[in-house]
Motif scaffolding. Structure first.
Motif, short mmCIF file in Angstrom:
data_model
loop_
_atom_site.label_atom_id
_atom_site.label_comp_id
_atom_site.label_asym_id
_atom_site.label_seq_id
_atom_site.Cartn_x
_atom_site.Cartn_y
_atom_site.Cartn_z
N CYS A 1 -28.00 97.52 -12.99
CA CYS A 1 -27.74 98.29 -14.30
C CYS A 1 -26.80 97.57 -15.20
O CYS A 1 -27.23 97.61 -16.44
CB CYS A 1 -27.35 100.15 -14.03
N VAL A 2 -25.88 97.13 -14.78
CA VAL A 2 -24.73 96.20 -15.70
C VAL A 2 -25.64 95.13 -16.28
O VAL A 2 -25.61 94.86 -17.47
CB VAL A 2 -23.60 95.93 -14.89
N SER A 3 -26.21 94.44 -15.25
CA SER A 3 -26.86 93.20 -15.71
C SER A 3 -27.90 93.52 -17.08
O SER A 3 -28.17 92.94 -17.95
CB SER A 3 -28.00 92.71 -15.09
N ASN A 6 -25.93 94.20 -20.05
CA ASN A 6 -25.48 92.82 -20.59
C ASN A 6 -26.47 92.14 -21.34
O ASN A 6 -26.15 91.76 -22.42
CB ASN A 6 -24.69 92.23 -19.32
N ASN A 7 -27.72 92.12 -20.80
CA ASN A 7 -28.74 91.43 -21.49
C ASN A 7 -29.27 91.96 -22.81
O ASN A 7 -29.58 91.30 -23.67
CB ASN A 7 -30.16 91.47 -20.36
N LEU A 8 -29.27 93.52 -22.87
CA LEU A 8 -29.56 94.15 -24.00
C LEU A 8 -28.63 93.82 -25.14
O LEU A 8 -28.75 93.76 -26.23
CB LEU A 8 -29.61 95.64 -23.51
N ALA A 9 -27.23 93.76 -24.77
CA ALA A 9 -26.29 93.39 -25.68
C ALA A 9 -26.36 92.16 -25.97
O ALA A 9 -26.19 91.63 -27.33
CB ALA A 9 -24.78 93.56 -24.92
N ALA A 28 -22.39 99.06 -20.30
CA ALA A 28 -22.22 98.30 -19.14
C ALA A 28 -20.58 98.35 -18.85
O ALA A 28 -20.38 98.54 -17.56
CB ALA A 28 -22.19 96.76 -19.51
N LEU A 29 -19.50 98.49 -19.57
CA LEU A 29 -18.42 98.78 -19.22
C LEU A 29 -17.73 100.06 -18.78
O LEU A 29 -17.02 100.48 -17.96
CB LEU A 29 -17.21 98.40 -20.38
N LEU A 39 -17.43 92.60 -21.93
CA LEU A 39 -16.14 92.79 -22.51
C LEU A 39 -16.13 91.70 -23.79
O LEU A 39 -15.64 91.76 -24.90
CB LEU A 39 -14.96 92.53 -21.73
N PHE A 40 -16.55 90.65 -23.60
CA PHE A 40 -16.73 89.49 -24.60
C PHE A 40 -17.63 89.92 -25.54
O PHE A 40 -17.53 89.79 -26.73
CB PHE A 40 -17.02 88.30 -23.89
#
Length: 75
Positions: A1-3, A6-9, A28-29, A39-40
């Motif tokens: 789910c985090v991935s 991250n990909n959407l961001a 994600a965070l 975070l980046f």
């Protein structure tokens, strides 16, 4: 789910959709508060949205996690 978040961001940043990049990196965070990619990306979105203090906080935390750098405090 985090991935996924991250990909959407990442895609949102590439499309200059900084509000959604911020939203996805925050999601994600919420799952992994030490996720350096999220975070980046949140820092980049904050910078583009002119939230400079928040961006600096994210970049400093990212730097600490990735490089092990901490701020020196002079007394």
């Amino acid at each position: 789910c985090v991935s996924l978040y991250n990909n959407l961001a990442h895609v949102s940043l590439l499309n200059n959709d900084f509000a959604n990049a911020l939203r996805h990196s925050r999601s994600a965070l919420k799952i992994d508060e030490s996720n350096t990619k999220a975070l980046f990306r949140r820092g980049k979105a904050q910078k583009e949205l002119k939230n400079y203090d928040e961006a600096m906080e994210d970049f400093e935390r990212w730097e600490m996690l990735v490089l092990g750098v901490t701020k020196w405090v002079w007394l």
